[in-house]
Scaffold this motif. Structure first.
Motif, PDB file in Angstrom:
ATOM      1  N   ASP A  44       0.866  -1.179   0.000  1.00 25.63           N
ATOM      2  CA  ASP A  44       0.000   0.000   0.000  1.00 25.63           C
ATOM      3  C   ASP A  44       0.902   1.228   0.000  1.00 25.63           C
ATOM      4  N   THR A  45       1.326   1.636  -1.186  1.00 23.82           N
ATOM      5  CA  THR A  45       2.343   2.693  -1.292  1.00 23.82           C
ATOM      6  C   THR A  45       1.832   4.071  -0.886  1.00 23.82           C
ATOM      7  N   ASN A  46       0.559   4.190  -0.560  1.00 24.43           N
ATOM      8  CA  ASN A  46       0.029   5.458  -0.059  1.00 24.43           C
ATOM      9  C   ASN A  46       0.380   5.676   1.417  1.00 24.43           C
ATOM     10  N   GLN A  47       0.886   4.623   2.050  1.00 25.61           N
ATOM     11  CA  GLN A  47       1.263   4.713   3.463  1.00 25.61           C
ATOM     12  C   GLN A  47       2.705   4.266   3.645  1.00 25.61           C
ATOM     13  N   THR A  48       3.357   4.810   4.666  1.00 26.54           N
ATOM     14  CA  THR A  48       4.683   4.307   5.029  1.00 26.54           C
ATOM     15  C   THR A  48       4.488   3.041   5.874  1.00 26.54           C
ATOM     16  N   VAL A  49       5.564   2.285   5.997  1.00 23.87           N
ATOM     17  CA  VAL A  49       5.521   1.100   6.852  1.00 23.87           C
ATOM     18  C   VAL A  49       5.169   1.506   8.280  1.00 23.87           C
ATOM     19  N   GLU A  50       5.748   2.606   8.742  1.00 26.06           N
ATOM     20  CA  GLU A  50       5.473   3.069  10.106  1.00 26.06           C
ATOM     21  C   GLU A  50       3.982   3.321  10.317  1.00 26.06           C
ATOM     22  N   GLN A  51       3.327   3.945   9.354  1.00 31.20           N
ATOM     23  CA  GLN A  51       1.894   4.221   9.464  1.00 31.20           C
ATOM     24  C   GLN A  51       1.083   2.926   9.524  1.00 31.20           C
ATOM     25  N   VAL A  52       1.462   1.959   8.700  1.00 29.15           N
ATOM     26  CA  VAL A  52       0.753   0.676   8.658  1.00 29.15           C
ATOM     27  C   VAL A  52       0.923  -0.073   9.980  1.00 29.15           C
ATOM     28  N   VAL A  53       2.163  -0.086  10.466  1.00 30.79           N
ATOM     29  CA  VAL A  53       2.474  -0.807  11.703  1.00 30.79           C
ATOM     30  C   VAL A  53       1.749  -0.169  12.895  1.00 30.79           C
ATOM     31  N   LYS A  54       1.796   1.146  12.992  1.00 23.75           N
ATOM     32  CA  LYS A  54       1.150   1.837  14.117  1.00 23.75           C
ATOM     33  C   LYS A  54      -0.368   1.681  14.080  1.00 23.75           C
ATOM     34  N   ALA A  55      -0.948   1.690  12.874  1.00 29.57           N
ATOM     35  CA  ALA A  55      -2.394   1.514  12.741  1.00 29.57           C
ATOM     36  C   ALA A  55      -2.834   0.131  13.229  1.00 29.57           C
ATOM     37  N   ALA A  56      -1.917  -0.825  13.143  1.00 33.07           N
ATOM     38  CA  ALA A  56      -2.222  -2.191  13.595  1.00 33.07           C
ATOM     39  C   ALA A  56      -1.871  -2.389  15.069  1.00 33.07           C
ATOM     40  N   GLY A  57      -1.380  -1.326  15.722  1.00 28.99           N
ATOM     41  CA  GLY A  57      -0.975  -1.443  17.121  1.00 28.99           C
ATOM     42  C   GLY A  57       0.209  -2.377  17.298  1.00 28.99           C
ATOM     43  N   ALA A  58       1.087  -2.378  16.294  1.00 30.81           N
ATOM     44  CA  ALA A  58       2.209  -3.316  16.289  1.00 30.81           C
ATOM     45  C   ALA A  58       3.547  -2.583  16.340  1.00 30.81           C
ATOM     46  N   ASP A  59       4.612  -3.366  16.431  1.00 30.65           N
ATOM     47  CA  ASP A  59       5.966  -2.830  16.440  1.00 30.65           C
ATOM     48  C   ASP A  59       6.899  -3.878  15.860  1.00 30.65           C
ATOM     49  N   VAL A  60       7.773  -3.462  14.948  1.00 35.59           N
ATOM     50  CA  VAL A  60       8.751  -4.390  14.365  1.00 35.59           C
ATOM     51  C   VAL A  60       9.970  -4.441  15.276  1.00 35.59           C
ATOM     52  N   VAL A  61      10.224  -5.602  15.852  1.00 35.61           N
ATOM     53  CA  VAL A  61      11.376  -5.781  16.746  1.00 35.61           C
ATOM     54  C   VAL A  61      12.668  -5.806  15.938  1.00 35.61           C
ATOM     55  N   GLY A  62      12.636  -6.508  14.806  1.00 41.17           N
ATOM     56  CA  GLY A  62      13.824  -6.603  13.962  1.00 41.17           C
ATOM     57  C   GLY A  62      13.607  -7.576  12.827  1.00 41.17           C
ATOM     58  N   PHE A  63      14.592  -7.623  11.915  1.00 39.89           N
ATOM     59  CA  PHE A  63      14.495  -8.540  10.783  1.00 39.89           C
ATOM     60  C   PHE A  63      15.883  -8.964  10.328  1.00 39.89           C
ATOM     61  N   GLN A  64      15.929 -10.089   9.618  1.00 37.10           N
ATOM     62  CA  GLN A  64      17.164 -10.586   9.015  1.00 37.10           C
ATOM     63  C   GLN A  64      16.858 -10.938   7.565  1.00 37.10           C
ATOM     64  N   ARG A  65      17.795 -10.649   6.686  1.00 38.33           N
ATOM     65  CA  ARG A  65      17.591 -10.882   5.251  1.00 38.33           C
ATOM     66  C   ARG A  65      18.823 -11.564   4.665  1.00 38.33           C
ATOM     67  N   LEU A  66      18.631 -12.700   4.008  1.00 37.90           N
ATOM     68  CA  LEU A  66      19.716 -13.425   3.353  1.00 37.90           C
ATOM     69  C   LEU A  66      19.448 -13.493   1.857  1.00 37.90           C
TER      70      LEU A  66
END
Length: 293
Positions: free
Chosen positions: A247-269
């Motif tokens: 949903d490119t009309n929103q930032t990831v931060e907006q999407v996460v906060k709207a869901a009452g969530a928080d990204v702890v971290g991620f790993q990418r290989l």
């Protein structure tokens, strides 16, 4: 000595993946004992593996295994993409990922000693796979997350793998965020994770790019201009600051906060990242093998 029947040779072939003549020789050398013959072949496979160990293995696959909040990614490399798509290689990769999950291995060395469902160690099975597939096969990296939160393990095309840990939200959000990380490759999670030296260097660059007219503006206005440019750069290099791919009309931060969530971290290989690939001249290689060069 037990009779070496065609069915015994067939059984050993299925068990080890070695050629018919090698299986027949192994059975002959070991008095028809299939277990000893299998071990004999494995030892031969180890010798073959040693000869292939210096070959560059930059292709391969990211294998994944997950059980709730416990998930692993394992990068397993081969020399060619052709072998990386072979069903035997894929079965090996998936078995290794399951062993990584079950064993709780913290690193690749510990994983090599872990047992597969067959009872063999990962390292023994790797050596057998080298003998069977004829290429250098390496287990290169392991990523793991153990969490009580929402964990998504996502692999795209077998080549890019992501683990992401989210508190709050749901499994669908976590998977969407993992897909975003796979596609956009943000170096950092949030603005607070961006190194101060990176920000300082970007400020220096932005200041150098400014015209003399802009540089002559009052300090507070100049700082506001620079801060705006830096904020944009920080957004580009952080997960939270990027437009959400679903949903490119929103930032990831907006999407996460709207869901009452928080990204702890991620790993990418990514398969083969950081490995210098050898550019092969296949025509020359064929000529060489045919004794024409």
């Amino acid at each position: 000595m037990a009779e070496i029947t065609a069915s015994l040779v067939k059984e050993l072939r299925e068990r080890t993946g070695a050629g018919m003549m090698e299986c027949k020789k192994a059975l002959t050398e070991n008095n028809g004992d299939i277990d000893t013959a299998a071990e004999w072949l494995r030892k031969s496979g180890l010798a073959k593996a040693d000869k292939k160990a210096d070959r560059v293995a930059a292709e391969g696959r990211i294998a994944v295994a997950q059980n709730g909040g416990n998930a692993v990614l394992v990068e397993i490399n081969s020399e060619t993409d052709f072998v990386a798509k072979d069903e035997n290689f894929l079965a090996f990769a998936n078995a290794v990922a399951q062993a990584a999950l079950a064993s709780g291995a913290a690193d690749v060395e510990a994983l090599k000693a872990a047992k597969l469902a067959s009872g063999e160690t990962v390292e023994e099975t790797r050596a057998a796979a080298i003998a069977k597939l004829g290429e250098n096969i390496q287990i290169r990296r392991l990523a793991r997350v153990n969490s009580a939160g929402n964990v998504a393990a996502y692999v795209h095309g077998g080549k890019i793998g992501v683990l992401i840990e989210v508190t709050g939200g749901d499994a669908e959000l976590a998977r969407g965020l993992a897909m975003h990380v796979a596609a956009m490759n943000p170096p950092h999670n949030k603005a607070a994770d961006v190194p101060a030296e990176f920000v300082a260097k970007e400020k220096e660059i932005e200041l150098a790019k400014m015209s003399d007219k802009d540089k002559a503006k009052p300090a507070e206005i100049l700082e506001k201009i620079i801060s705006g440019k830096i904020a944009k750069i920080v957004n580009e290099v952080t997960l939270y600051g990027q437009p959400y791919v679903l949903d490119t009309n929103q930032t990831v931060e907006q999407v996460v906060k709207a869901a009452g969530a928080d990204v702890v971290g991620f790993q990418r290989l990514v398969v083969g990242e950081g490995i210098e690939k050898v550019v092969e001249d296949y025509a020359a290689e064929v000529m060489k093998q045919a004794g024409l060069a």
